[in-house]
Scaffold this active site. Structure first.
Site, PDB file in Angstrom:
ATOM      1  N   GLN A 144     -43.026  -3.768 -37.763  1.00  0.00           N
ATOM      2  CA  GLN A 144     -44.428  -3.421 -37.961  1.00  0.00           C
ATOM      3  C   GLN A 144     -44.721  -3.331 -39.456  1.00  0.00           C
ATOM      4  O   GLN A 144     -43.836  -3.030 -40.245  1.00  0.00           O
ATOM      5  CB  GLN A 144     -44.721  -2.051 -37.327  1.00  0.00           C
ATOM      6  N   LYS A 145     -45.958  -3.565 -39.812  1.00  0.00           N
ATOM      7  CA  LYS A 145     -46.336  -3.564 -41.220  1.00  0.00           C
ATOM      8  C   LYS A 145     -46.121  -2.191 -41.861  1.00  0.00           C
ATOM      9  O   LYS A 145     -45.606  -2.076 -42.959  1.00  0.00           O
ATOM     10  CB  LYS A 145     -47.811  -3.968 -41.335  1.00  0.00           C
ATOM     11  N   VAL A 146     -46.515  -1.152 -41.165  1.00  0.00           N
ATOM     12  CA  VAL A 146     -46.423   0.183 -41.749  1.00  0.00           C
ATOM     13  C   VAL A 146     -45.453   1.021 -40.923  1.00  0.00           C
ATOM     14  O   VAL A 146     -45.566   1.082 -39.704  1.00  0.00           O
ATOM     15  CB  VAL A 146     -47.813   0.861 -41.767  1.00  0.00           C
TER      16      VAL A 146
END
Lengths: 339, 339
Positions: free
Chosen positions: B333-335
């Site tokens: 996931q990006k964050v």
């Protein structure tokens, strides 16, 4: 029995010797951690000693309530731009005391009039002669290329400084019990590692820890690399989940260090995530069904002194599977003189 | 073209935008590095931002002539024993500005009345709102999971602070030339990476750097892991030779980062040692016969802004060999909200 295994089994006696001979002196040194002009600790180290330094980062950080920084030796040597060290208490860790770049940091600190402590197994080494105070590791002569008892006693020396700084009878009492607990851990881990099968064809693996056992993950990975030549790497559970976990394929061996304590919940989450990726997990924990069981009753602040033991024995076992000679790991020397 | 490759190619424009919009403000912030009461820098970060932090450790350490420490976020969160921060200038680096543990360190610093700077691509993020000063990365929206232009602009922001702190016209001039040099580097590395063949069946690899490019080694290894799922690891040339080199078998891929500068001789020694072990070397260097050529004329202090480019393109190429979708790396996931 290999030289390495013999030294590995000497660990309880070596730790007992350190506590017996150096507790009084450590109690004196502990005061340094509370000096008013100490605003941070700066640790210089290489190799296994850098893994002990990570333990110091957590433990001495908690003792002195100031941040612990690692020196970047190349700023002192390659770049010749040593920093201003006012506010620093400098700790050099080197089992041999021969590392020129660790010595360069301690030399610079003395030049600037800052307090310095050397943790070394060789009280007559160049590093020991440079530092203002020397806490000898008392591990006895270590002849194997791979450090075992000098590593454990580096942790022991750091724990001594912590106990000294807390001036807390409970901490001294807990530390005094550790040689017996390391002995019990050795016995348990010898049995557990004998049960490990089917790792003859692995290509490598990952070791995961967090908080006070972050350094243990690095030490276990290093020991496996040194003894078996297998490519093992170490990660903080927090950082691994940020992206590097992409490389953890099904069946990839992962050793997870999960003793009781504040980091346990975070390790449990990581273990669940790794299990979902079908990693081949070997968990170091107190649970009776853990593959690598920890002896119960070791307080969290001392857990790195026992968590490393199953790692050392897994390293030995993997070397056996691979048929490597642990007393002559290919192309390694005991002392590396990095400048 | 993948989203990732598009963002990767936007790097020269993104860097130009940062320099254009933030040079004036950075010049103001640079004074913080020389405040009399700043005795050390404390950096909090995770993931790619931690690789940028390693650049800051060398560069800002040289600028302010004080040591640079990395925060151990778990002391602030898991262990709830934040240290005394008198003497600290605290820098939080997070592309998304969402990382709760990076924010926890900055929050604690503000509570203790210490100066804080956030480097983030999101000036309205929780981290930005916590910090006293915010240097926006100006990379534009980054949609890929794997950071490219936000990483490069993190380096750019650190270089801006360095130039500001030196108050040296030469440094500003050298920095101003970087967008053009990053563009030239992209072109050269696109060509070089297209020539790489025969890496379809590798199991992993190692990236080696030293000094100011120590962080570049970690970033290149991370990018390869994220994009291709191959297990790449990073080492300082000095530490690798201390023992971990035991795991470097013949034909094992090794990327060595060797731009001109004070660390070059040390890298040359490591490359010779790795060649003797018959590692499969890909050298990033200025030499015309290097597998991954660097554009000439980039000063050493700015070299991480170009050395990462061939690494990003090798990561893309390895992903292509493996048939992975770089816009959807498995399970990432990006964050990541590590506490």
């Amino acid at each position: 029995m290999s030289l390495l295994e013999r030294e590995l089994r000497e660990q309880p006696a070596a730790l007992a010797r350190l506590l017996e001979r150096q507790s009084e002196y450590a109690a004196e040194l502990g005061a340094l951690l509370h000096r008013d002009d100490v605003r941070y600790l700066l640790i210089a180290s290489r190799g296994s000693s850098s893994n002990a330094a990570r333990y110091a980062q957590y433990l001495l950080g908690r003792a002195s309530r100031v941040p612990v920084a690692f020196a970047t030796p190349s700023l002192y040597t390659l770049y010749e731009q040593p920093p201003r060290l006012d506010g620093a208490l400098v700790v050099g860790i080197s089992q041999s005391g021969e590392s020129p770049d660790v010595k360069a940091v301690v030399d610079e600190a003395r030049r600037q009039g800052r307090p310095t402590i050397a943790l070394t197994n060789e009280p007559a080494s160049p590093l020991a002669l440079s530092a203002e105070a020397v806490l000898p590791l008392e591990a006895g002569k270590e002849r194997s290329v791979a450090a075992t008892k000098t590593y454990l006693n580096s942790l022991g020396a750091i724990a001594l400084l912590f106990a000294a700084s807390t001036r807390d009878a409970q901490a001294w009492h807990e530390l005094a019990r550790m040689p017996a607990q390391v002995a019990a851990q050795l016995e348990r881990s010898v049995a557990d590692s004998a049960r490990i099968e089917g790792y003859g064809a692995i290509g490598g693996g990952t070791v995961v820890g967090r908080g006070i056992n972050y350094g243990s993950a690095f030490e276990i990975a290093l020991k496996i690399r040194e003894l078996s030549g297998l490519l093992f790497e170490a990660w903080s559970a927090a950082d691994l989940m940020h992206g590097p976990v992409a490389a953890i394929a099904p069946d990839w061996p992962v050793i997870a260090i999960a003793p009781p304590g504040p980091a346990f919940a975070s390790m449990e989450t990581a273990i669940a995530g790794l299990a979902a990726r079908r990693a081949r997990l070997l968990v170091i924990a107190e649970a009776e069904d853990a593959a690598l069981r920890l002896v119960p009753g070791v307080p969290e602040w001392l857990s790195p002194l026992v968590t490393v033991i199953p790692g050392q024995l897994v390293a030995l076992r993997l070397a056996e599977f691979r048929g490597t000679d642990v007393d002559n790991p290919h192309g390694l020397q005991k002392v590396t003189l990095t400048r």
